[in-house]
Design an enzyme around this catalytic site. Sequence first.
Site, PDB file in Angstrom:
ATOM      1  N   HIS A  47      58.929   3.053  26.334  1.00 42.77           N
ATOM      2  CA  HIS A  47      60.305   3.420  26.013  1.00 42.77           C
ATOM      3  C   HIS A  47      60.405   4.846  25.488  1.00 42.77           C
ATOM      4  O   HIS A  47      61.454   5.470  25.609  1.00 42.77           O
ATOM      5  CB  HIS A  47      60.884   2.421  25.013  1.00 42.77           C
ATOM      6  CG  HIS A  47      61.283   1.126  25.649  1.00 42.77           C
ATOM      7  ND1 HIS A  47      62.367   0.370  25.241  1.00 42.77           N
ATOM      8  CD2 HIS A  47      60.747   0.443  26.692  1.00 42.77           C
ATOM      9  CE1 HIS A  47      62.479  -0.706  25.994  1.00 42.77           C
ATOM     10  NE2 HIS A  47      61.498  -0.682  26.877  1.00 42.77           N
TER      11      HIS A  47
ATOM     12  N   HIS B  65      54.939  -5.740  32.937  1.00 40.94           N
ATOM     13  CA  HIS B  65      55.193  -7.143  32.652  1.00 40.94           C
ATOM     14  C   HIS B  65      53.976  -8.030  32.900  1.00 40.94           C
ATOM     15  O   HIS B  65      54.068  -9.246  32.794  1.00 40.94           O
ATOM     16  CB  HIS B  65      56.378  -7.630  33.479  1.00 40.94           C
ATOM     17  CG  HIS B  65      57.667  -6.959  33.099  1.00 40.94           C
ATOM     18  ND1 HIS B  65      58.842  -7.124  33.817  1.00 40.94           N
ATOM     19  CD2 HIS B  65      57.971  -6.115  32.073  1.00 40.94           C
ATOM     20  CE1 HIS B  65      59.803  -6.403  33.250  1.00 40.94           C
ATOM     21  NE2 HIS B  65      59.298  -5.778  32.192  1.00 40.94           N
TER      22      HIS B  65
END
Length: 722
Positions: free
Chosen positions: A99, A265
């Site tokens: 992020h 993920h």
Amino acid sequence: MNGENADKAGKCPVMHGAVRSTDVSNKDWWPNALNLNILHQQDSKTNPMDKDFNYRKALKKLDIQALKKDLKALMTHSQPWWPADWGHYGGLMIRMSWHAAGSYRVADGRGGAGTGNQRFAPLNSWPDNVNLDKARRLLWPIKKQYGNALSWADLIALAGTMAYESMGLKTFGFAFGREDIWHPEEDIYWGSEKEWLGAERYDENKTRDSLENPLAAVQMGLIYVNPEGVNGHPDPLRTAEDVRLTFARMAMNDEETVALTAGGHTVGKCHGNGNVKHLGPAPEGAELEDQGLGWLNKTSSGIGRHTVSSGLEGAWTTHPTKWDNGYFDMLLNHEWEQKKSPAGACQWEPINIRQEDKPVDVEDPSIRYNPIMTDADMAMKMDPIYRKISERFYADPDYFSEVFARAWFKLTHRDLGPKACYLGPDVPKEDLIWQDPVPLGNKDYDLAAVKAKIAASALSISEMVSTAWDSARTFRASDRRGGANGARIRLMPQKQWKGNEPDRLSKVLSILEGIAADTGASVADVIVLAGNLGVEQAAQKAGFNISVPFTPGRGDASQEMTDAASFAVLEPLHDAYRNWLKEDYALSAEDLMIDRTQLLGLTAPEMTVLIGGMRVLGTNYGATQHGVFTERVGVLSNDFFVNLTDMANIWKPKSAQLYEIRDRKTNALKWTATRVDLVFGSNSILRAYAELYAQDDNSEKFVQDFVAAWVKVMNADRFDLL
């Protein structure tokens, strides 16, 4: 106590205006006033480091191997105040690094991991960054230990890479060299919304690619896309449109997009086992006693299996602390249905799955839960292009690992600049095209001979200065792309950009390239040297014998080293310094000037002196006379400022962009001007600079300051001199 004393006792003895900002700013009183604050956001007054502190030098003292060892040890050292899922912080650290880097957008080069800006608002309190404050706090003991030799920016980026290594991925490499900022980057436009996660960025009647530039995220407060679907409504094919656009605006192609989605993920989990309403405010709005931690659940433990972050709940793979190919196995080999998490978020869960394929609870390995997929994950299965790539990765795990490792490196290094900015033992030797490689240039040539040939070429001051400026003005301090090094102005796409005046450019380059070939100098050096010579000649005409500082060594990039599509975003659509607008825009010409100036890394005084100098040198686009307030074109004089501030003149609008300057007594037309010319007389701050340079005793200061600012632009991309 009498009434007078009681009144005195109840009053605060501090003058409030001296210690806190007022609720009403100048911008509130005069909303259309030009905002110069973005030119001085990282003022030295905010930086606590000593003036002679040099991070690149400090890095040499860093024990990188010990640091990497300590980071890997931290991954499995669970802390009771914020326990690690399955005893491993890898997923949290990867999300933090991702992020930080993922805020980068290619349109203006802003955002990214290069400054450690995730420590400050608004990023530290974005909804999509919920609980990343815990990751940074977990890293604090390491930052405290290694001190000034390790920036927060480098540590935040490195933590995710070490997390992947600790879970079994062979990473592509890592480079240090990110220097911390000490104040929020308030110059970055993240959107005009006044509330988080609003749905105002799209007109329902427009396609998804209508997203306003330079924005990349589809909603305010997101890094990429909404994990629940478009505006929170599951629809994988529509989400695929958002994913493709937002990753492209972050400089990723389809294969890199699938690799990053799957690789991100493969490990970790989503957190939504609780009530979102019980979460406290984000860090910037938290109570004093919370000490910078946000999103605290003070009604229950709110940690471990009861953590709430995105609101979705569950892991993607069977083994969420291990790098493997389980993501594609889970995604492609099961059918999925829409479900709601305990927090009420939309997610996808498998219809049928064996018990042993379910991931275990983060605290109790005897308990197993369904894996989950976000709407973006389902896009990797349902979008035809993404599906094909996913199937290839599933069939070839080694290929997937390699593509992901390279994409992760690109993600975490895209805004660090060229390889000359990279430091450390793990810098990959391979040159990557997205790094805009430039070969080393020749330094051993006869500089005086080159200047003599340029002087004998009959090129005008305007031609030499304009060409050098056009070559250098593409530089962006935001991601350190562009600039004069490489001489890409002679390559596609730059040689055909309208703002570079292709016909004039072709004429000048044909002469300068010949000089380069005859002398052994690079074309890049000759272009800059010609601009410097033009400035010297103009200064001499003004009565000042100066030598513009020049350091040889620029290289010449080839077309094969140049990703034309990637360079397209650097095309100038306006240039106040050459008094040019490609077309009328929603933003005013002066606001566009401020934005471009900030990207160039210039201050307001440097902008002022450069504009005034460029005008009198006759460098306007298309040789227009707007703002050329002098009868001595080609002389580096302060005439622009003298005549701009002369009250013998009156100024009248001719159109939305053009103005006339007339003699106050006779009404005779003297000059024409654009908005960016007259703003230096109308804005109180810029007028103060203009008046300084208009003073009778500052002609020499004007020349000296112009030369200093000019050299700063010409050398902005000389990272080999760091």
